[in-house]
Enzyme design. Structure first.
Site, PDB file in Angstrom:
ATOM      1  N   ARG A 123      17.726  22.013  14.019  1.00  0.00           N
ATOM      2  CA  ARG A 123      16.407  21.594  14.525  1.00  0.00           C
ATOM      3  C   ARG A 123      15.289  21.710  13.479  1.00  0.00           C
ATOM      4  NH1 ARG A 123      18.563  24.248  19.024  1.00  0.00           N
ATOM      5  NH2 ARG A 123      19.256  22.705  20.551  1.00  0.00           N
ATOM      6  N   LYS A 145       8.271  10.364   4.923  1.00  0.00           N
ATOM      7  CA  LYS A 145       9.118   9.411   5.654  1.00  0.00           C
ATOM      8  C   LYS A 145      10.567   9.721   5.309  1.00  0.00           C
ATOM      9  CE  LYS A 145       6.226   5.371   6.385  1.00  0.00           C
ATOM     10  NZ  LYS A 145       6.001   3.944   6.049  1.00  0.00           N
ATOM     11  N   GLU A 187       6.031  -0.978  -7.603  1.00  0.00           N
ATOM     12  CA  GLU A 187       5.320  -0.072  -6.674  1.00  0.00           C
ATOM     13  C   GLU A 187       4.103   0.549  -7.365  1.00  0.00           C
ATOM     14  OE1 GLU A 187       6.014   0.396  -3.463  1.00  0.00           O
ATOM     15  OE2 GLU A 187       8.116  -0.219  -3.235  1.00  0.00           O
ATOM     16  N   LYS A 229      -1.359   7.963  -3.062  1.00  0.00           N
ATOM     17  CA  LYS A 229      -0.469   8.115  -1.901  1.00  0.00           C
ATOM     18  C   LYS A 229      -0.838   9.362  -1.096  1.00  0.00           C
ATOM     19  CE  LYS A 229       3.713   7.546   0.303  1.00  0.00           C
ATOM     20  NZ  LYS A 229       5.062   7.026   0.350  1.00  0.00           N
ATOM     21  N   ARG A 243      -2.291   3.916   6.574  1.00  0.00           N
ATOM     22  CA  ARG A 243      -1.055   4.027   5.776  1.00  0.00           C
ATOM     23  C   ARG A 243      -0.358   2.678   5.606  1.00  0.00           C
ATOM     24  NH1 ARG A 243       3.318   8.990   5.680  1.00  0.00           N
ATOM     25  NH2 ARG A 243       4.753   8.014   4.210  1.00  0.00           N
ATOM     26  N   ASN A 247       2.230  -0.693   2.558  1.00  0.00           N
ATOM     27  CA  ASN A 247       3.266  -1.717   2.763  1.00  0.00           C
ATOM     28  C   ASN A 247       2.889  -3.046   2.115  1.00  0.00           C
ATOM     29  OD1 ASN A 247       4.641   0.162   4.292  1.00  0.00           O
ATOM     30  ND2 ASN A 247       3.637  -0.476   6.189  1.00  0.00           N
ATOM     31  N   HIS A 250       5.437  -5.599   1.014  1.00  0.00           N
ATOM     32  CA  HIS A 250       6.717  -5.241   1.635  1.00  0.00           C
ATOM     33  C   HIS A 250       7.097  -6.138   2.804  1.00  0.00           C
ATOM     34  CE1 HIS A 250       6.134  -1.780  -0.889  1.00  0.00           C
ATOM     35  NE2 HIS A 250       7.276  -1.245  -0.517  1.00  0.00           N
ATOM     36  N   HIS A 266      14.912  -3.830  -4.374  1.00  0.00           N
ATOM     37  CA  HIS A 266      13.694  -3.593  -3.602  1.00  0.00           C
ATOM     38  C   HIS A 266      12.414  -3.862  -4.417  1.00  0.00           C
ATOM     39  CE1 HIS A 266      11.103  -1.788  -0.597  1.00  0.00           C
ATOM     40  NE2 HIS A 266      10.551  -1.073  -1.552  1.00  0.00           N
TER      41      HIS A 266
HETATM   42  N1  GLY Z   1       6.509   3.718   1.392  1.00  0.00           N
HETATM   43  C1  GLY Z   1       5.423   3.557   2.276  1.00  0.00           C
HETATM   44  C2  GLY Z   1       4.999   4.816   2.935  1.00  0.00           C
HETATM   45  O1  GLY Z   1       5.455   5.875   2.573  1.00  0.00           O
HETATM   46  O2  GLY Z   1       4.224   4.769   3.867  1.00  0.00           O
END
Ligand code: GLY
Length: 362
Positions: A123, A145, A187, A229, A243, A247, A250, A266
């Site tokens: 968990r 993410k 990127e 970021k 956020r 993208n 993308h 990618h």
């Molecule tokens: N790669 C896009 C994000 O982390 O939101």
């Protein structure tokens, strides 16, 4: 730690990102001070494991930290629930419990999978990121993410789960295949377009040193990407709004990637998607400048593709656009630049313009 550092500000879940040459050899001492886990499971793939697995393991052992390597077969094909199950079984067999922690050593696949494993094993146990590809260093290792692919699509099962620290060693890029390095640069350029025109200019002016992996320039470049970021994630951790700007490139990029059956990597697909979105912008936004020529110029400087290959099926790309997981309630959101350093999010894009851009007719 003797390296450039940035903080991702998320209250009690805030964490540092360390960047610079030689960071890998400092991880043991930092983890000792941090005491995230009693022992550490280093999760890595068969390629990165061979290059850096033992070096990291030895660095930890020198600090008296107990650690074990867990290696999975390299490639996106491993990023699934079956591998997660196998890794979880191996952890359980080795006696890993809630007092222990994981280390993601590798590119985006290792980072996404280890994060998901850490989010779900018992968990949830702590983990840190040690990204080894440029894409992972500037994007996927920061922001929490995590996830795996299922047959129905990429990253469809996952969780937002933040690491305790991110350790970015710029020396590790020396062994990265050229093509992957270039893909990561797409990127990097993305950050200039979405947030910072001076950074865009920096990328123009420093292309020789960046291509030659000059350590000082690399550190500054990666630092600026991580700052942007970190700032976006701190404001909108779970992608409720802001956020989404990350993208950029993308939405169409994913459609290009999927319609090529992933033969287009990618980063290359993102480069193509960024130009496509730049071409849509003047037709979809009420104000703004057309940046597509300037952007195409910079992408080409770095040897990145800028047009959709004619052989890709437009119908398939359209289908993937609608199936994109970033679609909300059937609406496709596009991130469109109104000038270098600024983007807007809109779902008001004319279908005929999308078809035209997919057929390279804009
Ligand atoms: N790669 C896009 C994000 O982390 O939101």
């Amino acid at each position: 730690m003797d390296a450039t550092s940035i903080t991702v500000g998320l209250g009690e879940r805030s964490y540092p990102i360390y960047i610079g040459p030689g960071v890998l050899s400092m991880i043991g001492a930092d983890l000792k001070a941090r005491q995230s886990g009693q022992k550490y499971g280093i999760i890595t793939d068969s390629n990165v494991g061979k290059l850096y697995g033992n070096k990291l393991l030895q660095g930890l052992k020198q600090e008296g930290i107990e650690a074990r390597l867990f290696i999975f077969t390299a490639g996106e094909g491993s990023k699934n629930l079956e591998t997660i199950g196998q890794l979880a079984s191996s952890l359980a067999q080795e006696g890993f419990d809630r007092s222990d922690a994981l280390i993601a050593l590798g590119g985006g696949v290792a980072g996404d999978m280890t994060g998901f494993l850490a989010a779900t094993y018992m968990r949830g146990i702590p983990f840190v990121q040690v990204p080894t590809s440029l894409l992972a260093q500037v994007d996927s290792s920061v922001g929490g993410k995590t996830g795996v692919d299922i047959p129905e699509g990429k990253n469809l099962v996952g969780a937002f789960y933040q690491p305790q620290a991110v350790y970015i060693d710029t020396d590790l890029l020396d062994t990265l295949p050229q093509q992957e390095y270039r893909g990561g640069l797409a990127e990097v350029i993305k950050y200039g377009v979405i947030q910072d025109s001076s950074f865009f200019t920096f990328l123009k002016n420093n292309h020789k040193n960046i291509k030659q992996l000059e350590p000082g320039v690399l550190t500054s470049m990666i630092q600026r990407c991580c700052e942007i970021k970190a700032d976006v994630v701190a404001q909108d951790e779970r992608e409720g709004g802001l956020r989404r700007i990350l993208n950029y490139g993308h939405t169409i990029g994913h459609a290009v990637e999927a319609a090529s059956d992933f033969t287009i990597i990618h980063g290359f697909a993102v480069a193509i998607g960024m130009v496509a979105a730049a071409k849509l912008a003047p037709r979809s936004l009420d104000q703004g400048t057309d940046i597509s020529d300037e952007l195409t110029g910079l992408l080409q400087t770095y040897g990145l593709p800028t047009t959709i290959p004619a052989e890709l099926n437009v119908e398939r790309m359209r289908k993937y656009l609608l199936a994109d997981k970033k679609t909300v309630g059937g609406r496709v959101f596009f991130v469109l630049p109104d000038k270098i350093g600024s983007v807007r999010i809109t779902d008001k894009v004319n279908v005929r313009d999308v078809d035209a851009v997919l057929s390279n007719a804009l």
